[in-house]
Design a protein around this motif. Structure first.
Motif, PDB file in Angstrom:
ATOM      1  N   GLY A 198       0.783  -1.228   0.000  1.00  0.00           N
ATOM      2  CA  GLY A 198       0.000   0.000   0.000  1.00  0.00           C
ATOM      3  C   GLY A 198       0.807   1.267   0.000  1.00  0.00           C
ATOM      4  N   MET A 199       2.124   1.189  -0.031  1.00  0.00           N
ATOM      5  CA  MET A 199       2.918   2.414   0.009  1.00  0.00           C
ATOM      6  C   MET A 199       2.691   3.262  -1.246  1.00  0.00           C
ATOM      7  N   LEU A 200       2.491   4.549  -1.040  1.00  0.00           N
ATOM      8  CA  LEU A 200       2.380   5.472  -2.156  1.00  0.00           C
ATOM      9  C   LEU A 200       3.767   6.018  -2.435  1.00  0.00           C
ATOM     10  N   LEU A 201       4.553   5.245  -3.172  1.00  0.00           N
ATOM     11  CA  LEU A 201       5.964   5.570  -3.292  1.00  0.00           C
ATOM     12  C   LEU A 201       6.379   6.009  -4.678  1.00  0.00           C
ATOM     13  N   ALA A 202       5.902   5.330  -5.691  1.00  0.00           N
ATOM     14  CA  ALA A 202       6.623   5.315  -6.944  1.00  0.00           C
ATOM     15  C   ALA A 202       6.326   6.514  -7.820  1.00  0.00           C
ATOM     16  N   GLN A 203       6.783   7.691  -7.426  1.00  0.00           N
ATOM     17  CA  GLN A 203       6.422   8.877  -8.176  1.00  0.00           C
ATOM     18  C   GLN A 203       7.541   9.423  -9.037  1.00  0.00           C
ATOM     19  N   GLN A 204       8.739   9.122  -8.765  1.00  0.00           N
ATOM     20  CA  GLN A 204       9.800   9.463  -9.695  1.00  0.00           C
ATOM     21  C   GLN A 204      10.977   8.561  -9.402  1.00  0.00           C
ATOM     22  N   HIS A 205      11.576   8.063 -10.438  1.00  0.00           N
ATOM     23  CA  HIS A 205      12.754   7.239 -10.215  1.00  0.00           C
ATOM     24  C   HIS A 205      13.812   8.053  -9.493  1.00  0.00           C
ATOM     25  N   SER A 206      14.411   7.442  -8.486  1.00  0.00           N
ATOM     26  CA  SER A 206      15.381   8.140  -7.660  1.00  0.00           C
ATOM     27  C   SER A 206      16.786   7.600  -7.853  1.00  0.00           C
ATOM     28  N   GLU A 207      16.991   6.891  -8.937  1.00  0.00           N
ATOM     29  CA  GLU A 207      18.339   6.391  -9.189  1.00  0.00           C
ATOM     30  C   GLU A 207      19.305   7.564  -9.294  1.00  0.00           C
ATOM     31  N   GLN A 208      20.503   7.372  -8.786  1.00  0.00           N
ATOM     32  CA  GLN A 208      21.474   8.454  -8.831  1.00  0.00           C
ATOM     33  C   GLN A 208      22.879   7.896  -8.718  1.00  0.00           C
ATOM     34  N   ASN A 209      23.785   8.485  -9.467  1.00  0.00           N
ATOM     35  CA  ASN A 209      25.198   8.136  -9.398  1.00  0.00           C
ATOM     36  C   ASN A 209      25.886   9.100  -8.446  1.00  0.00           C
ATOM     37  N   HIS A 210      26.360   8.579  -7.302  1.00  0.00           N
ATOM     38  CA  HIS A 210      26.961   9.440  -6.280  1.00  0.00           C
ATOM     39  C   HIS A 210      28.480   9.538  -6.379  1.00  0.00           C
ATOM     40  N   THR A 211      29.057   8.933  -7.382  1.00  0.00           N
ATOM     41  CA  THR A 211      30.523   8.969  -7.459  1.00  0.00           C
ATOM     42  C   THR A 211      31.034  10.365  -7.764  1.00  0.00           C
ATOM     43  N   HIS A 212      30.139  11.257  -8.184  1.00  0.00           N
ATOM     44  CA  HIS A 212      30.555  12.619  -8.508  1.00  0.00           C
ATOM     45  C   HIS A 212      30.128  13.622  -7.443  1.00  0.00           C
ATOM     46  N   TYR A 213      29.860  13.148  -6.241  1.00  0.00           N
ATOM     47  CA  TYR A 213      29.522  14.054  -5.141  1.00  0.00           C
ATOM     48  C   TYR A 213      30.614  15.098  -4.969  1.00  0.00           C
ATOM     49  N   VAL A 214      30.197  16.343  -4.786  1.00  0.00           N
ATOM     50  CA  VAL A 214      31.136  17.463  -4.663  1.00  0.00           C
ATOM     51  C   VAL A 214      31.038  18.033  -3.247  1.00  0.00           C
ATOM     52  N   PRO A 215      32.061  17.856  -2.411  1.00  0.00           N
ATOM     53  CA  PRO A 215      32.023  18.450  -1.064  1.00  0.00           C
ATOM     54  C   PRO A 215      31.984  19.973  -1.159  1.00  0.00           C
ATOM     55  N   PRO A 216      31.266  20.633  -0.255  1.00  0.00           N
ATOM     56  CA  PRO A 216      31.203  22.094  -0.316  1.00  0.00           C
ATOM     57  C   PRO A 216      32.561  22.736  -0.046  1.00  0.00           C
ATOM     58  N   LYS A 217      32.807  23.856  -0.722  1.00  0.00           N
ATOM     59  CA  LYS A 217      34.067  24.586  -0.551  1.00  0.00           C
ATOM     60  C   LYS A 217      33.962  25.663   0.521  1.00  0.00           C
ATOM     61  N   ASP A 218      32.785  26.243   0.675  1.00  0.00           N
ATOM     62  CA  ASP A 218      32.559  27.308   1.641  1.00  0.00           C
ATOM     63  C   ASP A 218      32.760  26.764   3.055  1.00  0.00           C
ATOM     64  N   SER A 219      33.629  27.404   3.837  1.00  0.00           N
ATOM     65  CA  SER A 219      33.944  26.896   5.178  1.00  0.00           C
ATOM     66  C   SER A 219      32.722  26.920   6.089  1.00  0.00           C
ATOM     67  N   LEU A 220      31.853  27.930   5.928  1.00  0.00           N
ATOM     68  CA  LEU A 220      30.652  27.994   6.763  1.00  0.00           C
ATOM     69  C   LEU A 220      29.682  26.874   6.408  1.00  0.00           C
ATOM     70  N   VAL A 221      29.605  26.546   5.130  1.00  0.00           N
ATOM     71  CA  VAL A 221      28.745  25.431   4.711  1.00  0.00           C
ATOM     72  C   VAL A 221      29.307  24.115   5.247  1.00  0.00           C
ATOM     73  N   ARG A 222      30.617  23.959   5.189  1.00  0.00           N
ATOM     74  CA  ARG A 222      31.227  22.728   5.730  1.00  0.00           C
ATOM     75  C   ARG A 222      30.959  22.606   7.225  1.00  0.00           C
ATOM     76  N   GLN A 223      31.053  23.720   7.950  1.00  0.00           N
ATOM     77  CA  GLN A 223      30.785  23.685   9.384  1.00  0.00           C
ATOM     78  C   GLN A 223      29.341  23.269   9.652  1.00  0.00           C
ATOM     79  N   LYS A 224      28.409  23.847   8.880  1.00  0.00           N
ATOM     80  CA  LYS A 224      27.002  23.500   9.103  1.00  0.00           C
ATOM     81  C   LYS A 224      26.733  22.057   8.720  1.00  0.00           C
ATOM     82  N   LEU A 225      27.383  21.590   7.666  1.00  0.00           N
ATOM     83  CA  LEU A 225      27.197  20.201   7.256  1.00  0.00           C
ATOM     84  C   LEU A 225      27.686  19.254   8.350  1.00  0.00           C
TER      85      LEU A 225
END
Length: 486
Positions: free
Chosen positions: A22-49
């Motif tokens: 009964g799950m209402l799940l399948a609304q958009q494929h969520s496949e994703q390639n994460h090998t290209h993840y980009v860490p944030p450069k902004d020091s304040l963003v890194r701190q918040k992360l």
């Protein structure tokens, strides 16, 4: 939300799919390639992360006019031949009639029981530490006082507009911020109400923009400005915002479309809304703002968000599983809530793999939650008050997850959490992994006052569980053993 659970990442393992009847799940494929993840450069963003990665457990809320019909959020407006877009009710036969009736829900939406302080208190007692609230879903109805459209809860057409708390998003953010939560604004990039996206001259064929942006650049620029202005309002007039959580990943530059991923191959146009401009503006008003442009891998996806699924192994990047407490993202009258044991096991599993859990609860048209949702939060909170040190501000420890065990650490302390099967009887002895650097280890069962006796074996530490400890564990959904220096 994007509702297909088949969310694949490419570090060499697959995501475990969490499907319940009964799950209402399948609304958009969520496949994703994460090998290209980009860490944030902004020091304040890194701190918040880093701060965000330490708090582990958050609340997501999907809420809008659709709650009055008890239907899936927004998607019944989408003219696609998919199970999650099926229209029901007296207006279903004609899409135009249905859209008019759906949008007319604005004139009856009156959540007079709205009390965000009650939600914030319940979430805090559950051990949650951040909130993400839907300021606008794909249908375009705004739960905040935008100046860009009258399709909003604060417009005079909405009966709730006369309520002093009608600017719902602001009230939610203020209530949770008062309880020291990090605050996130969910915002849908596609907007199926504005003529700048679904131009009435070109009836929509699917979820995408209904005209070719390259052929009508002036119209597309109007949509880009409309989107920018709404996000600017949220970043300017709603207090401190920690997370801009963007949904609708088909609105993206053509250069980011990954042809190896099935759902992205269906995107017909370049739908670039200039995320660099949006992020720059957001961070000028909210320094350190986390920008989560979901599924659009790159510098504006500060953490990734598998949906209704959990990686089957440790992921070395910042990530969060967004999952429903029940079966649906939006309110349905009779919800099938997951057992507390399942929810706690899910949290432990995610944290041991380096992620956060963002758990969705859907408010009713009256403005409250199902009583069962409060009950689940109370029970999760009771477990976390005893065992929270194994969750918050911890790091995953290899081997991360092994059979029924999960491993986290904080400094020299190692937490080994056992996830028992339902009705599993605590044994007289239990063997722990001998990981850690303690030269003179002490082993403690969280929630049990006395240190435990143990002996070393080739398999690890063989711990003896006294009868009193076994009685305690009988009622516990997960058993946490702390190994530290004596």
């Amino acid at each position: 939300m994007k509702k297909n659970p088949f969310y694949t990442q490419r570090y060499g393992w697959l995501l475990v799919i969490c499907l319940l009847p009964g799950m209402l799940l399948a609304q958009q494929h969520s496949e994703q390639n994460h090998t290209h993840y980009v860490p944030p450069k902004d020091s304040l963003v890194r701190q918040k992360l880093t701060q965000w990665q330490g708090i582990k457990f958050g609340l997501l809320m999907h809420w809008g006019t659709y709650s009055q019909w008890g239907v899936v959020e927004s998607w019944s407006l989408c003219p696609e031949d998919e199970g999650w877009c099926v229209r029901r009710g007296p207006y279903a036969a004609n899409w135009y009639d249905y859209k008019r009736a759906y949008e007319n829900l604005q004139t009856t939406f009156n959540p007079t029981e709205f009390n965000p302080e009650r939600w914030a208190t319940a979430a805090k007692e559950a051990g949650m530490k951040y909130v993400v609230f839907t300021t606008k879903h794909h249908d375009g109805f705004c739960m905040f006082d935008t100046k860009q459209t009258d399709y909003k809860i604060t417009d005079p057409k909405s009966p709730f507009s006369s309520n002093p708390r009608s600017n719902v998003a602001k009230e939610v953010f203020n209530a949770f911020r008062a309880q020291n939560f990090m605050v996130g604004a969910y915002f849908s990039k596609p907007d199926w109400h504005t003529p700048y996206y679904w131009d009435p001259y070109f009836p929509p064929k699917d979820r995408n923009v209904s005209y070719a942006p390259k052929k009508y650049p002036e119209r597309w620029q109007q949509f880009k400005d409309f989107t920018y202005n709404q996000i600017q309002e949220l970043m300017t007039d709603y207090g401190k915002i920690d997370i801009l959580w963007l949904d609708g990943g088909w609105v993206r530059p053509a250069s980011t479309i990954d042809s190896t991923i099935s759902w992205q191959r269906t995107i017909p146009y370049d739908q670039d809304i200039d995320m660099a401009r949006i992020a720059r503006m957001g961070r000028s008003r909210q320094p350190g703002l986390l920008v989560v442009d979901r599924t659009v891998t790159g510098e504006f996806e500060n953490y990734v968000t598998p949906e209704q699924s959990i990686p089957d192994s440790y992921m070395p990047i910042a990530w969060e599983s967004c999952m429903t407490m029940g079966d649906s993202w939006s309110y349905i009258p009779k919800e099938n809530f997951k057992p507390t044991r399942k929810l706690i096991h899910t949290l432990v599993d995610i944290v041991a793999k380096n992620g956060n859990l963002l758990l969705n609860i859907a408010p009713s048209p009256n403005g409250d939650w199902h009583p069962e949702a409060y009950q689940r939060l109370q029970e999760i909170g009771a477990w976390l008050r005893v065992n929270g040190e194994s969750i918050y501000d911890t790091k995953p420890v290899a081997p991360y997850r092994q059979k029924q065990w999960a491993y986290t650490g904080n400094g020299s302390a190692i937490y080994q959490t056992y996830l028992p099967a339902e009705q599993e009887t605590p044994p007289a002895t239990l063997t722990l992994n001998a990981i850690g650097k303690a030269s003179k280890p002490a082993i403690k069962l969280l929630g049990y006052a006395k240190p435990l006796k143990f002996s070393k074996s080739p398999e690890g530490f063989v711990v003896t569980l006294p009868e009193a400890a076994r009685q305690w564990l009988q009622s516990q959904p997960a058993w946490v053993f702390k190994v530290s220096e004596r």
